[in-house]
Design an enzyme around this catalytic site. Structure first.
Site, PDB file in Angstrom:
ATOM      1  N   CYS A  65     -17.510   7.417  -1.537  1.00  0.00           N
ATOM      2  CA  CYS A  65     -17.236   6.492  -0.442  1.00  0.00           C
ATOM      3  C   CYS A  65     -16.821   5.125  -0.967  1.00  0.00           C
ATOM      4  O   CYS A  65     -16.202   4.354  -0.260  1.00  0.00           O
ATOM      5  CB  CYS A  65     -18.472   6.351   0.434  1.00  0.00           C
ATOM      6  SG  CYS A  65     -19.294   7.902   0.774  1.00  0.00           S
ATOM      7  N   HIS A  66     -17.184   4.850  -2.182  1.00  0.00           N
ATOM      8  CA  HIS A  66     -16.871   3.527  -2.722  1.00  0.00           C
ATOM      9  C   HIS A  66     -15.381   3.358  -2.948  1.00  0.00           C
ATOM     10  O   HIS A  66     -14.911   2.264  -3.210  1.00  0.00           O
ATOM     11  CB  HIS A  66     -17.627   3.314  -4.027  1.00  0.00           C
ATOM     12  CG  HIS A  66     -17.327   4.335  -5.072  1.00  0.00           C
ATOM     13  ND1 HIS A  66     -17.938   5.576  -5.101  1.00  0.00           N
ATOM     14  CD2 HIS A  66     -16.463   4.320  -6.094  1.00  0.00           C
ATOM     15  CE1 HIS A  66     -17.459   6.242  -6.139  1.00  0.00           C
ATOM     16  NE2 HIS A  66     -16.564   5.513  -6.753  1.00  0.00           N
TER      17      HIS A  66
END
Length: 125
Positions: A65-66
């Site tokens: 998700c980063h």
DNA sequence: TGGATGACCTACA
DNA sequence: CTGTAGGCCATCC
């Protein structure tokens, strides 16, 4: 994401979340993409917000998700990683360049999930 | 069924 | 640059 409500639609058997997750998994190492791009790739170009919802649901998952930032390259979701510095740290460890403002250099690390020609190009830098 | 919320985007003042 | 306003869609209550 804890429980997915039962859908009677056959095609919508899987939430569009799964599509988003699929694209997120495809994000190459050291690359980032945007909510809008994922939204479009998932079929809801008009709603990048819902993608953020998917990310929120995917928080704590194995998904990178980063590597998902907003159109401006800002790490708007860094606060959802537990530690505000985790997101930036992970990206830095992948060789992602940051601006002095702490934003990702989109022109260098932007990855587009769709190959569809977009009229809207990155106006950043 | 309808309002409220959200890791967004765009436009405008 | 900051603030306001509208829109979009999925989910929760």
């Amino acid at each position: 994401m804890t429980k997915k409500i039962k859908r009677k639609k056959k095609e919508q058997d899987k939430d569009f979340f799964d599509k988003v997750y699929g694209f997120v998994e495809l994000i190459p190492y050291g690359k980032v993409t945007t909510y809008g791009a994922l939204a479009e790739a998932s079929g809801i170009k008009s709603s990048a917000r819902t993608v953020g919802w998917a990310m929120n649901a995917a928080a704590g998952s194995n998904l990178p998700c980063h590597r998902v930032v907003n159109r401006n390259g800002e790490l708007t979701g860094k606060l959802h990683f537990g530690d505000p510095n985790l997101m930036e740290d992970l990206l830095r460890s992948e060789g992602v360049a940051f601006t002095k403002e702490g934003n990702v250099v989109m022109s260098k690390h932007f990855w587009q999930p769709t190959n569809v020609a977009k009229k809207k190009l990155i106006r950043n830098n």
